[in-house]
Design a protein around this motif. Structure first.
Motif, PDB file in Angstrom:
ATOM      1  N   ALA A  57       0.043  -0.508   4.298  1.00 26.53           N
ATOM      2  CA  ALA A  57      -0.428  -1.799   3.787  1.00 26.53           C
ATOM      3  C   ALA A  57       0.090  -2.960   4.624  1.00 26.53           C
ATOM      4  CB  ALA A  57      -0.016  -1.966   2.330  1.00 26.53           C
ATOM      5  N   ALA A  58       1.349  -2.927   5.016  1.00 23.60           N
ATOM      6  CA  ALA A  58       1.924  -4.030   5.802  1.00 23.60           C
ATOM      7  C   ALA A  58       1.244  -4.137   7.164  1.00 23.60           C
ATOM      8  CB  ALA A  58       3.424  -3.827   5.963  1.00 23.60           C
ATOM      9  N   ILE A  59       0.988  -3.021   7.799  1.00 19.72           N
ATOM     10  CA  ILE A  59       0.327  -3.039   9.114  1.00 19.72           C
ATOM     11  C   ILE A  59      -1.108  -3.542   8.978  1.00 19.72           C
ATOM     12  CG2 ILE A  59      -0.389  -1.626  11.075  1.00 19.72           C
ATOM     13  CD1 ILE A  59       1.920   0.267  10.395  1.00 19.72           C
ATOM     14  N   LEU A  60      -1.793  -3.112   7.922  1.00 20.39           N
ATOM     15  CA  LEU A  60      -3.160  -3.594   7.700  1.00 20.39           C
ATOM     16  C   LEU A  60      -3.186  -5.107   7.536  1.00 20.39           C
ATOM     17  CD1 LEU A  60      -4.757  -0.995   5.260  1.00 20.39           C
ATOM     18  CD2 LEU A  60      -5.561  -1.599   7.535  1.00 20.39           C
ATOM     19  N   ARG A  61      -2.257  -5.639   6.744  1.00 25.92           N
ATOM     20  CA  ARG A  61      -2.231  -7.092   6.520  1.00 25.92           C
ATOM     21  C   ARG A  61      -1.920  -7.850   7.809  1.00 25.92           C
ATOM     22  NH1 ARG A  61       0.173  -5.497   1.682  1.00 25.92           N
ATOM     23  NH2 ARG A  61       2.255  -5.896   2.492  1.00 25.92           N
ATOM     24  N   LYS A  62      -1.083  -7.289   8.657  1.00 20.40           N
ATOM     25  CA  LYS A  62      -0.764  -7.946   9.933  1.00 20.40           C
ATOM     26  C   LYS A  62      -1.945  -7.886  10.895  1.00 20.40           C
ATOM     27  CE  LYS A  62       4.184  -6.998   9.931  1.00 20.40           C
ATOM     28  NZ  LYS A  62       5.248  -6.213  10.580  1.00 20.40           N
ATOM     29  N   THR A  63      -2.690  -6.803  10.854  1.00 24.52           N
ATOM     30  CA  THR A  63      -3.765  -6.575  11.818  1.00 24.52           C
ATOM     31  C   THR A  63      -5.050  -7.302  11.447  1.00 24.52           C
ATOM     32  OG1 THR A  63      -2.826  -4.382  12.209  1.00 24.52           O
ATOM     33  CG2 THR A  63      -5.044  -4.776  13.019  1.00 24.52           C
ATOM     34  N   LEU A  64      -5.405  -7.285  10.171  1.00 24.12           N
ATOM     35  CA  LEU A  64      -6.678  -7.866   9.741  1.00 24.12           C
ATOM     36  C   LEU A  64      -6.541  -9.356   9.450  1.00 24.12           C
ATOM     37  CD1 LEU A  64      -7.822  -5.055   7.292  1.00 24.12           C
ATOM     38  CD2 LEU A  64      -8.673  -5.490   9.592  1.00 24.12           C
ATOM     39  N   PRO A  65      -7.616 -10.114   9.634  1.00 19.47           N
ATOM     40  CA  PRO A  65      -7.579 -11.533   9.260  1.00 19.47           C
ATOM     41  C   PRO A  65      -7.394 -11.689   7.751  1.00 19.47           C
ATOM     42  CG  PRO A  65      -9.656 -10.969  10.362  1.00 19.47           C
ATOM     43  CD  PRO A  65      -8.871  -9.719  10.230  1.00 19.47           C
ATOM     44  N   ARG A  66      -6.771 -12.782   7.340  1.00 19.26           N
ATOM     45  CA  ARG A  66      -6.435 -13.001   5.931  1.00 19.26           C
ATOM     46  C   ARG A  66      -7.669 -12.981   5.031  1.00 19.26           C
ATOM     47  NH1 ARG A  66      -3.465 -12.123   1.695  1.00 19.26           N
ATOM     48  NH2 ARG A  66      -3.438 -13.834   0.223  1.00 19.26           N
ATOM     49  N   HIS A  67      -8.797 -13.504   5.475  1.00 17.79           N
ATOM     50  CA  HIS A  67      -9.976 -13.549   4.605  1.00 17.79           C
ATOM     51  C   HIS A  67     -10.490 -12.147   4.259  1.00 17.79           C
ATOM     52  CE1 HIS A  67     -12.145 -13.179   8.461  1.00 17.79           C
ATOM     53  NE2 HIS A  67     -13.149 -12.721   7.742  1.00 17.79           N
ATOM     54  N   LEU A  68     -10.090 -11.139   5.025  1.00 21.35           N
ATOM     55  CA  LEU A  68     -10.502  -9.770   4.712  1.00 21.35           C
ATOM     56  C   LEU A  68      -9.539  -9.065   3.760  1.00 21.35           C
ATOM     57  CD1 LEU A  68     -11.704  -8.501   8.200  1.00 21.35           C
ATOM     58  CD2 LEU A  68     -13.088  -9.266   6.266  1.00 21.35           C
ATOM     59  N   THR A  69      -8.319  -9.568   3.652  1.00 21.31           N
ATOM     60  CA  THR A  69      -7.333  -8.905   2.793  1.00 21.31           C
ATOM     61  C   THR A  69      -6.927  -9.748   1.591  1.00 21.31           C
ATOM     62  OG1 THR A  69      -5.500  -9.746   4.132  1.00 21.31           O
ATOM     63  CG2 THR A  69      -6.381  -7.576   4.708  1.00 21.31           C
ATOM     64  N   ALA A  70      -7.463 -10.951   1.479  1.00 25.90           N
ATOM     65  CA  ALA A  70      -7.105 -11.819   0.351  1.00 25.90           C
ATOM     66  C   ALA A  70      -7.658 -11.231  -0.943  1.00 25.90           C
ATOM     67  CB  ALA A  70      -7.665 -13.222   0.560  1.00 25.90           C
ATOM     68  N   PRO A  71      -6.853 -11.219  -2.000  1.00 29.76           N
ATOM     69  CA  PRO A  71      -7.348 -10.692  -3.277  1.00 29.76           C
ATOM     70  C   PRO A  71      -8.470 -11.560  -3.840  1.00 29.76           C
ATOM     71  CG  PRO A  71      -5.028 -11.329  -3.431  1.00 29.76           C
ATOM     72  CD  PRO A  71      -5.482 -11.650  -2.061  1.00 29.76           C
ATOM     73  N   ILE A  72      -9.448 -10.918  -4.421  1.00 25.60           N
ATOM     74  CA  ILE A  72     -10.566 -11.617  -5.056  1.00 25.60           C
ATOM     75  C   ILE A  72     -10.435 -11.391  -6.557  1.00 25.60           C
ATOM     76  CG2 ILE A  72     -13.072 -11.759  -5.263  1.00 25.60           C
ATOM     77  CD1 ILE A  72     -13.193 -10.487  -2.441  1.00 25.60           C
ATOM     78  N   PRO A  73     -10.289 -12.462  -7.338  1.00 29.73           N
ATOM     79  CA  PRO A  73     -10.133 -12.270  -8.785  1.00 29.73           C
ATOM     80  C   PRO A  73     -11.393 -11.669  -9.402  1.00 29.73           C
ATOM     81  CG  PRO A  73     -10.089 -14.609  -8.222  1.00 29.73           C
ATOM     82  CD  PRO A  73     -10.229 -13.853  -6.955  1.00 29.73           C
ATOM     83  N   PHE A  74     -11.175 -10.704 -10.267  1.00 31.24           N
ATOM     84  CA  PHE A  74     -12.288 -10.055 -10.961  1.00 31.24           C
ATOM     85  C   PHE A  74     -12.837 -10.965 -12.051  1.00 31.24           C
ATOM     86  CE2 PHE A  74     -13.811  -7.047 -14.274  1.00 31.24           C
ATOM     87  CZ  PHE A  74     -14.859  -6.516 -13.562  1.00 31.24           C
ATOM     88  N   ILE A  75     -11.942 -11.690 -12.714  1.00 33.67           N
ATOM     89  CA  ILE A  75     -12.322 -12.604 -13.794  1.00 33.67           C
ATOM     90  C   ILE A  75     -11.815 -13.989 -13.416  1.00 33.67           C
ATOM     91  CG2 ILE A  75     -12.008 -13.146 -16.232  1.00 33.67           C
ATOM     92  CD1 ILE A  75     -11.469 -10.126 -16.626  1.00 33.67           C
ATOM     93  N   THR A  76     -12.697 -14.974 -13.443  1.00 30.88           N
ATOM     94  CA  THR A  76     -12.284 -16.317 -13.032  1.00 30.88           C
ATOM     95  C   THR A  76     -11.584 -17.068 -14.158  1.00 30.88           C
ATOM     96  OG1 THR A  76     -14.496 -17.114 -13.559  1.00 30.88           O
ATOM     97  CG2 THR A  76     -14.053 -16.545 -11.265  1.00 30.88           C
ATOM     98  N   ASN A  77     -12.034 -16.910 -15.393  1.00 32.72           N
ATOM     99  CA  ASN A  77     -11.415 -17.606 -16.521  1.00 32.72           C
ATOM    100  C   ASN A  77     -10.818 -16.560 -17.462  1.00 32.72           C
ATOM    101  OD1 ASN A  77     -10.680 -19.144 -18.704  1.00 32.72           O
ATOM    102  ND2 ASN A  77     -12.538 -20.404 -18.676  1.00 32.72           N
ATOM    103  N   ARG A  78      -9.553 -16.252 -17.258  1.00 33.86           N
ATOM    104  CA  ARG A  78      -8.912 -15.182 -18.014  1.00 33.86           C
ATOM    105  C   ARG A  78      -8.792 -15.503 -19.499  1.00 33.86           C
ATOM    106  NH1 ARG A  78      -3.526 -13.539 -15.724  1.00 33.86           N
ATOM    107  NH2 ARG A  78      -3.834 -11.791 -17.105  1.00 33.86           N
TER     108      ARG A  78
END
Length: 133
Positions: A57-78
Motif C-alpha cells: 500500500a505504501a509503495i502504491l501511494r508513493k507511485t500513483l498520483p493522489r487523485h487515483l488513490t484518494a478515498p471517495i466517500p460512499f455516502i456524502t451526508n452521513r
C-alpha cells in the motif's frame, strides 16, 4: 527492474463485457461435445488496480498520483443516511414487536382455554412411554 507486484482486474462493468463467447470444453487436450460460455472482453485497455493490497500500500501511494488513490466517500451526508436507516429500522422493529405480541397473546389464549398455565406442558405418561415406575 520490478518495483513491486500489483493485482489488476479487467473492468468488465464499465466496458460492458458479456459472456457471449462460446467454445467447446477441452477434456484431456481434446474438444468435447460440451459447449461452454466465456467472457469476451470488449477491449484490453481498461483495468482496475487493487489499491487495498496491504503488502504494498505504501509503495502504491508513493507511485500513483493522489487523485487515483484518494478515498471517495460512499455516502456524502452521513447524518441524513443514518436518520433514514434508523427510521426504517424502527418501522421494521415496531412491526416485528406487534407480531410477536399478537403471537404471545394467541398462545396465552390457547393455553388458558386448555386449563394450563402459560408455558406449562403436559407431563409425559411414564407408563405409556415404556419407562419403569
Amino acid at each position: 527492474d520490478v518495483l513491486f507486484i500489483v493485482n489488476i482486474q479487467h473492468n468488465c462493468y464499465d466496458t460492458k463485457c458479456a459472456p457471449s463467447g462460446r467454445r467447446f470444453r477441452q477434456q484431456e487436450r481434446m474438444d468435447s461435445q460440451i459447449e461452454e460460455h466465456y467472457i469476451e472482453h470488449k477491449d484490453d485497455q481498461h483495468f482496475l488496480l487493487n489499491t487495498h493490497a496491504l503488502h504494498n500500500a505504501a509503495i502504491l501511494r508513493k507511485t500513483l498520483p493522489r487523485h487515483l488513490t484518494a478515498p471517495i466517500p460512499f455516502i456524502t451526508n452521513r447524518c441524513e443516511r443514518h436518520d433514514m436507516l434508523a427510521a426504517t429500522l424502527r418501522e421494521t422493529q415496531d412491526g416485528k414487536h406487534a407480531r410477536d405480541k399478537a403471537n404471545r397473546e394467541a398462545r396465552k389464549a390457547t393455553h388458558s382455554s386448555k386449563g394450563q398455565p402459560d408455558g406449562a406442558h403436559a407431563a409425559p405418561n411414564k407408563a405409556s412411554s415404556g419407562g419403569q415406575l
